[in-house]
Design an enzyme around this catalytic site. Structure first.
Site, PDB file in Angstrom:
ATOM      1  N   GLY A  27       0.817  -1.218   0.000  1.00  0.00           N
ATOM      2  CA  GLY A  27       0.000   0.000   0.000  1.00  0.00           C
ATOM      3  C   GLY A  27       0.840   1.251   0.000  1.00  0.00           C
ATOM      4  O   GLY A  27       0.590   2.185   0.766  1.00  0.00           O
ATOM      5  N   ALA A  28       1.850   1.296  -0.876  1.00  0.00           N
ATOM      6  CA  ALA A  28       2.841   2.382  -0.823  1.00  0.00           C
ATOM      7  C   ALA A  28       2.656   3.443  -1.896  1.00  0.00           C
ATOM      8  O   ALA A  28       3.539   4.276  -2.092  1.00  0.00           O
ATOM      9  CB  ALA A  28       4.257   1.794  -0.936  1.00  0.00           C
ATOM     10  N   SER A  29       1.528   3.450  -2.572  1.00  0.00           N
ATOM     11  CA  SER A  29       1.339   4.444  -3.622  1.00  0.00           C
ATOM     12  C   SER A  29       0.985   5.820  -3.076  1.00  0.00           C
ATOM     13  O   SER A  29       1.166   6.835  -3.753  1.00  0.00           O
ATOM     14  CB  SER A  29       0.250   3.985  -4.602  1.00  0.00           C
ATOM     15  OG  SER A  29      -1.002   3.894  -3.945  1.00  0.00           O
ATOM     16  N   ARG A  30       0.516   5.862  -1.829  1.00  0.00           N
ATOM     17  CA  ARG A  30       0.109   7.148  -1.264  1.00  0.00           C
ATOM     18  C   ARG A  30       0.102   7.082   0.260  1.00  0.00           C
ATOM     19  O   ARG A  30       0.304   6.027   0.856  1.00  0.00           O
ATOM     20  CB  ARG A  30      -1.284   7.542  -1.764  1.00  0.00           C
ATOM     21  CG  ARG A  30      -2.367   6.531  -1.410  1.00  0.00           C
ATOM     22  CD  ARG A  30      -3.704   6.927  -1.969  1.00  0.00           C
ATOM     23  NE  ARG A  30      -4.751   5.965  -1.643  1.00  0.00           N
ATOM     24  CZ  ARG A  30      -6.028   6.111  -1.957  1.00  0.00           C
ATOM     25  NH1 ARG A  30      -6.421   7.203  -2.607  1.00  0.00           N
ATOM     26  NH2 ARG A  30      -6.910   5.191  -1.625  1.00  0.00           N
ATOM     27  N   VAL A  79      -3.110  -7.587  -1.848  1.00  0.00           N
ATOM     28  CA  VAL A  79      -2.481  -8.333  -0.762  1.00  0.00           C
ATOM     29  C   VAL A  79      -3.439  -9.245  -0.005  1.00  0.00           C
ATOM     30  O   VAL A  79      -3.017  -9.997   0.875  1.00  0.00           O
ATOM     31  CB  VAL A  79      -1.772  -7.385   0.237  1.00  0.00           C
ATOM     32  CG1 VAL A  79      -0.586  -6.700  -0.425  1.00  0.00           C
ATOM     33  CG2 VAL A  79      -2.746  -6.367   0.818  1.00  0.00           C
ATOM     34  N   SER A 158      -3.790   0.219  14.287  1.00  0.00           N
ATOM     35  CA  SER A 158      -4.522   1.450  14.606  1.00  0.00           C
ATOM     36  C   SER A 158      -4.885   1.423  16.076  1.00  0.00           C
ATOM     37  O   SER A 158      -5.026   0.354  16.679  1.00  0.00           O
ATOM     38  CB  SER A 158      -5.795   1.533  13.766  1.00  0.00           C
ATOM     39  OG  SER A 158      -6.662   2.549  14.250  1.00  0.00           O
ATOM     40  N   TYR A 171     -13.706  -2.664  11.467  1.00  0.00           N
ATOM     41  CA  TYR A 171     -12.363  -2.082  11.368  1.00  0.00           C
ATOM     42  C   TYR A 171     -11.576  -2.293  12.654  1.00  0.00           C
ATOM     43  O   TYR A 171     -10.419  -2.725  12.636  1.00  0.00           O
ATOM     44  CB  TYR A 171     -12.468  -0.592  11.059  1.00  0.00           C
ATOM     45  CG  TYR A 171     -11.132   0.099  10.922  1.00  0.00           C
ATOM     46  CD1 TYR A 171     -10.358  -0.076   9.793  1.00  0.00           C
ATOM     47  CD2 TYR A 171     -10.649   0.930  11.938  1.00  0.00           C
ATOM     48  CE1 TYR A 171      -9.125   0.558   9.658  1.00  0.00           C
ATOM     49  CE2 TYR A 171      -9.426   1.569  11.816  1.00  0.00           C
ATOM     50  CZ  TYR A 171      -8.663   1.379  10.678  1.00  0.00           C
ATOM     51  OH  TYR A 171      -7.451   1.998  10.562  1.00  0.00           O
ATOM     52  N   LYS A 175      -8.056  -4.484  13.152  1.00  0.00           N
ATOM     53  CA  LYS A 175      -6.799  -3.912  13.621  1.00  0.00           C
ATOM     54  C   LYS A 175      -6.333  -4.558  14.931  1.00  0.00           C
ATOM     55  O   LYS A 175      -5.130  -4.662  15.192  1.00  0.00           O
ATOM     56  CB  LYS A 175      -6.948  -2.403  13.785  1.00  0.00           C
ATOM     57  CG  LYS A 175      -7.060  -1.665  12.455  1.00  0.00           C
ATOM     58  CD  LYS A 175      -5.875  -1.944  11.550  1.00  0.00           C
ATOM     59  CE  LYS A 175      -5.894  -1.126  10.270  1.00  0.00           C
ATOM     60  NZ  LYS A 175      -4.701  -1.366   9.419  1.00  0.00           N
ATOM     61  N   ILE A 203      -4.702  10.070  11.261  1.00  0.00           N
ATOM     62  CA  ILE A 203      -3.616  10.686  10.503  1.00  0.00           C
ATOM     63  C   ILE A 203      -4.192  11.449   9.318  1.00  0.00           C
ATOM     64  O   ILE A 203      -5.154  11.003   8.681  1.00  0.00           O
ATOM     65  CB  ILE A 203      -2.626   9.602  10.002  1.00  0.00           C
ATOM     66  CG1 ILE A 203      -2.136   8.733  11.168  1.00  0.00           C
ATOM     67  CG2 ILE A 203      -1.449  10.237   9.280  1.00  0.00           C
ATOM     68  CD1 ILE A 203      -1.421   9.491  12.271  1.00  0.00           C
TER      69      ILE A 203
END
Length: 278
Positions: A27-30, A79, A158, A171, A175, A203
């Protein structure tokens, strides 16, 4: 007198501590994943940038990673799918080499309109992305790390996984599962592999758009440091847990939330303190 130009990490760790290491960030595109990838590149690591849908953003991350003079690759993979994760690991190792550092960051958030809106389709999607999406990459890299007697893994969880979240049941449960997975695996793969978790508060990323302005104001009001977190706040914590500065830390959850969550001290601990026992 000239001002100090050293960055935090140039002071705390060797700027090139990860030189020669290969890192994979899911998940590193943004958002958080993108900044983690950039910080790893600054520290000398070759970086595999996993993305699932936005090629344009992934290419931008790759361009910025390579600007630090390190190797980088972008690899598309969902993933939550075992076959695609196997491909992700194989391609990373083919292009960059064996994976030394794994950061499982890919995740999704859902805030239902009603507390008891327990939609099973949404539940499965959140669990598959957040839990399977953490488990599957770890499962694939562990054999190689054990063979080489070296590995560092950080899972992004989280604070929703640390306490009650009746407005985000799926969610929060996902987590909490990430934290439990890392904690239980840490002892099983020690002493050569260290696994830790970072639990961010809210965040300032695209994911935060799921919350209204009113909700954000209330969160800031109830946060001792009086602001939302940044992706850099989380990336700095991840770099620390990957570095040798944290060489005696494994199976732990580092809470990065501006002081919003304070975990309760156990009654046993309080009694030991009162009687002078440690």
């Amino acid at each position: 007198m000239k001002s100090c130009k050293f960055t935090f990490w140039e002071v705390l760790i060797n700027k090139k501590e990860f030189k020669g290491k290969v890192a994979l960030v899911t998940g590193a595109s943004r958002g958080i994943g993108k900044v983690i990838a950039l910080e790893l590149a600054k520290c000398g690591a070759s970086v595999a940038i996993n993305y699932n849908s936005n090629l344009r953003l992934a290419k931008d991350t790759l361009k910025r990673v390579r600007s630090f003079g390190v190797n980088g690759e972008i690899i598309k993979a969902n993933v939550s799918k075992e076959k695609e994760v196997k491909y992700l690991i194989r391609k990373t190792e083919k292009k960059l080499g064996p994976i030394d550092l794994l950061i499982t960051n890919a995740g999704i958030l859902h805030v239902p309109k009603d507390v008891l809106d327990l939609d099973y389709t949404i539940w499965k999607k959140i669990m598959s992305t957040n839990v399977d999406g953490t488990f599957l990459p770890i499962k694939e890299v562990i054999p190689g790390m054990i063979k080489r007697k070296f590995g560092r893994i950080v899972c992004i969880s989280s604070i929703a996984g640390l306490g009650k979240r009746p407005n985000m049941i799926a969610y929060g449960t996902s987590k909490a599962s990430v934290i439990a997975l890392a904690r239980n695996l840490a002892e099983a793969v020690a002493p050569y592999i260290r696994i830790n978790t970072v639990a961010p508060g809210l965040i300032e990323t695209d994911m935060a758009k799921a919350f209204s302005k009113e909700t954000k104001k209330n969160i800031i009001k109830n946060t001792p440091l009086k602001r939302l977190g940044t992706s850099e706040d989380i990336a700095n914590s991840v770099i620390y847990l990957l570095s040798e500065q944290s060489s005696f830390i494994t199976g732990q959850t580092l809470i990065v939330d501006g002081g919003k969550v304070v975990l309760p001290v156990s009654y046993t601990h309080l009694r030991a303190h009162e009687t002078g026992r440690n």
